[in-house]
Design a protein around this motif. Structure first.
Motif, PDB file in Angstrom:
ATOM      1  N   GLY A 195      -3.842  -1.936  -5.886  1.00  0.00           N
ATOM      2  CA  GLY A 195      -4.422  -1.223  -6.797  1.00  0.00           C
ATOM      3  C   GLY A 195      -5.053  -0.087  -6.549  1.00  0.00           C
ATOM      4  O   GLY A 195      -5.263   0.045  -5.250  1.00  0.00           O
ATOM      5  N   GLN A 200       0.981   3.315  -3.026  1.00  0.00           N
ATOM      6  CA  GLN A 200      -0.198   4.291  -3.288  1.00  0.00           C
ATOM      7  C   GLN A 200       0.518   5.987  -3.192  1.00  0.00           C
ATOM      8  O   GLN A 200       0.334   6.729  -3.833  1.00  0.00           O
ATOM      9  CB  GLN A 200      -1.229   4.038  -2.300  1.00  0.00           C
ATOM     10  CG  GLN A 200      -2.080   2.947  -2.688  1.00  0.00           C
ATOM     11  CD  GLN A 200      -3.428   3.017  -1.771  1.00  0.00           C
ATOM     12  OE1 GLN A 200      -3.698   3.825  -1.358  1.00  0.00           O
ATOM     13  NE2 GLN A 200      -3.574   1.678  -1.336  1.00  0.00           N
ATOM     14  N   ALA A 231      -9.057   1.832  -3.742  1.00  0.00           N
ATOM     15  CA  ALA A 231      -7.940   0.795  -3.756  1.00  0.00           C
ATOM     16  C   ALA A 231      -8.214  -0.548  -3.431  1.00  0.00           C
ATOM     17  O   ALA A 231      -9.349  -0.616  -2.677  1.00  0.00           O
ATOM     18  CB  ALA A 231      -7.097   1.541  -2.639  1.00  0.00           C
ATOM     19  N   SER A 241       0.909  -1.321   0.083  1.00  0.00           N
ATOM     20  CA  SER A 241      -0.159   0.140  -0.056  1.00  0.00           C
ATOM     21  C   SER A 241       0.814   1.211  -0.003  1.00  0.00           C
ATOM     22  O   SER A 241       0.303   2.308  -0.438  1.00  0.00           O
ATOM     23  CB  SER A 241      -1.028   0.002   1.358  1.00  0.00           C
ATOM     24  OG  SER A 241      -1.558  -1.093   1.141  1.00  0.00           O
ATOM     25  N   GLY A 277     -11.433  -0.593  -0.570  1.00  0.00           N
ATOM     26  CA  GLY A 277     -12.315   0.567  -0.169  1.00  0.00           C
ATOM     27  C   GLY A 277     -12.045   1.868  -0.908  1.00  0.00           C
ATOM     28  O   GLY A 277     -11.484   1.897  -2.032  1.00  0.00           O
TER      29      GLY A 277
HETATM   30  N1  DAH Z   1      -2.852  -3.522   2.599  1.00  0.00           N
HETATM   31  C1  DAH Z   1      -3.844  -4.339   3.365  1.00  0.00           C
HETATM   32  C2  DAH Z   1      -3.282  -5.432   3.822  1.00  0.00           C
HETATM   33  O1  DAH Z   1      -1.965  -5.814   3.785  1.00  0.00           O
HETATM   34  C3  DAH Z   1      -4.630  -4.722   2.028  1.00  0.00           C
HETATM   35  C4  DAH Z   1      -5.505  -3.836   1.487  1.00  0.00           C
HETATM   36  C5  DAH Z   1      -6.673  -3.513   1.887  1.00  0.00           C
HETATM   37  C6  DAH Z   1      -5.012  -2.862   0.432  1.00  0.00           C
HETATM   38  C7  DAH Z   1      -7.523  -2.495   1.357  1.00  0.00           C
HETATM   39  C8  DAH Z   1      -5.772  -1.827   0.194  1.00  0.00           C
HETATM   40  C9  DAH Z   1      -6.989  -1.582   0.379  1.00  0.00           C
HETATM   41  O2  DAH Z   1      -5.382  -0.975  -0.928  1.00  0.00           O
HETATM   42  O3  DAH Z   1      -7.693  -0.558   0.006  1.00  0.00           O
HETATM   43  O4  DAH Z   1      -3.819  -6.317   4.449  1.00  0.00           O
END
Ligand code: DAH
Length: 341
Positions: free
Chosen positions: A213, A176, A307, A173, A286
């Motif tokens: 994403g 992003q 995302a 993330s 979300g």
């Molecule tokens: N980063 C989160 C994880 O590793 C996964 C995730 C959840 C990514 C929601 C996202 C998001 O971009 O919108 O558990």
């Protein structure tokens, strides 16, 4: 016996022997030459007996010549032997009509293949592949993603810290933030990469893989998010795959959701794989929390976005029906060989 004559005998014997060894074209010919010149009843032995017929005064010089001759003949034999051991014999000359020997060819690992499959589905929808560093700062991994200072995932128990403020990224993330910092909207990206956490069991490995994403543009809504993920599930699993969104929480999205797919094994009726529920949790997603826009200088009144984060290992286990994440990383090629990519 005349010493001169003796020396000439040795000389001619030597040139005959050297020619004989050089001409030997096979193991049998070589052995015959060895017996003829160096054998216990061979020509060298015969000549050395002639020493007795020389005057005492002539013997030292004759002996020296004889030893030199024996050395050169012996080494000619050794050289011929070495030559024949590497040369094919006349009988087994190269047969150019034989089929070639196939070299073993490797292929990409199932995780690499799955990660590429996932990315290419999103690429067709207009998202561009972007990457970021695996060693990440606290700022990108947590702070700019709106994680409160006391959030449990900032705890050493789960994250692998290298030093104060520097860790192996726990998710993709952070890319992003890195991407939004560098570019003005619109942003349409997918981010494949390795991620790390202190977890180790049948479904968790300390190193695992994610595809992140992010879409930030004018007028993006949750309907876009759901549409993109439903299309992804259909393309990745099968055209009839259904998804559902369940409310959840992530610090960097608001609202947040977990996405389930109808069980790949029973189709939704309930089985051992889905623990009777008919659904399998596959990813988190979300709407981008506007707090992130403040960190990167975007105007929350102008843009909105969604995302998602997909666990590649889990997707591969579900699609290819593997029972343990360890199959990917044990180094036992018998399992991965079943999935040539
Ligand atoms: N980063 C989160 C994880 O590793 C996964 C995730 C959840 C990514 C929601 C996202 C998001 O971009 O919108 O558990």
């Amino acid at each position: 016996m005349d010493p001169q004559e003796f020396l000439e005998r040795i000389k001619s014997l030597e040139s005959e022997a050297l020619a004989g060894f050089a001409a030997a074209s096979g193991a049998d010919a070589l052995e015959a030459a060895r017996v003829r010149f160096l054998g216990s009843k061979g020509l060298l032995g015969e000549v050395s007996k002639l020493m007795a017929k020389l005057d005492k005064a002539a013997r030292p010089e004759a002996g020296k010549a004889l030893n030199g001759c024996r050395e050169r003949v012996s080494s000619a034999f050794g050289a011929a032997k070495a030559r024949l051991s590497t040369e094919p014999e006349a009988g087994d000359a190269l047969d150019v009509t034989l089929p070639g020997r196939r070299l073993p060819a490797g292929h990409t690992h199932l995780i690499t293949r799955t990660s590429r499959e996932i990315c290419s589905i999103f690429e067709k929808m207009g998202l561009a592949v972007t990457e970021g560093p695996e060693v990440e700062t606290d700022y990108y991994n947590f702070e700019a993603l709106n994680f409160p200072k006391d959030h449990p995932s900032r705890d050493m128990q789960q994250s692998l810290f290298l030093e104060e403020g520097l860790l192996l990224r726990t998710h993709t993330s952070g890319v992003q933030i890195r991407t939004m910092e560098k570019t003005r909207p619109p942003v349409w990206i997918v981010v494949p990469g390795k991620t790390y956490r202190r977890d180790d069991d049948l479904t968790h490995s300390p190193m695992f893989n994610q595809v992140e994403g992010l879409v930030v543009d004018r007028g993006i809504t949750m309907a876009d998010l759901k549409g993109v993920l439903a299309e992804f599930a259909r393309k990745f699993f099968s055209e009839s795959t259904k998804i559902r969104l369940r409310p959840s929480f992530f610090p960097f999205t608001e609202p947040s959701a977990e996405v389930d797919i109808a069980c790949v094994s029973c189709g939704g009726k309930g089985c051992r794989i889905c623990k009777g529920s008919g659904w399998l949790e596959v990813l988190g997603c979300g709407m981008v929390d506007p707090a992130l826009y403040d960190y990167v200088g975007y105007d929350a009144n102008e843009v909105s976005g969604f995302a998602f984060g997909i666990g590649v290992d889990r997707m591969a286990m579900l699609k290819y029906r593997l029972d343990s994440i360890g199959r990917f990383y044990s180094g036992d090629v018998r399992c991965m060989r079943q999935f040539p990519g």
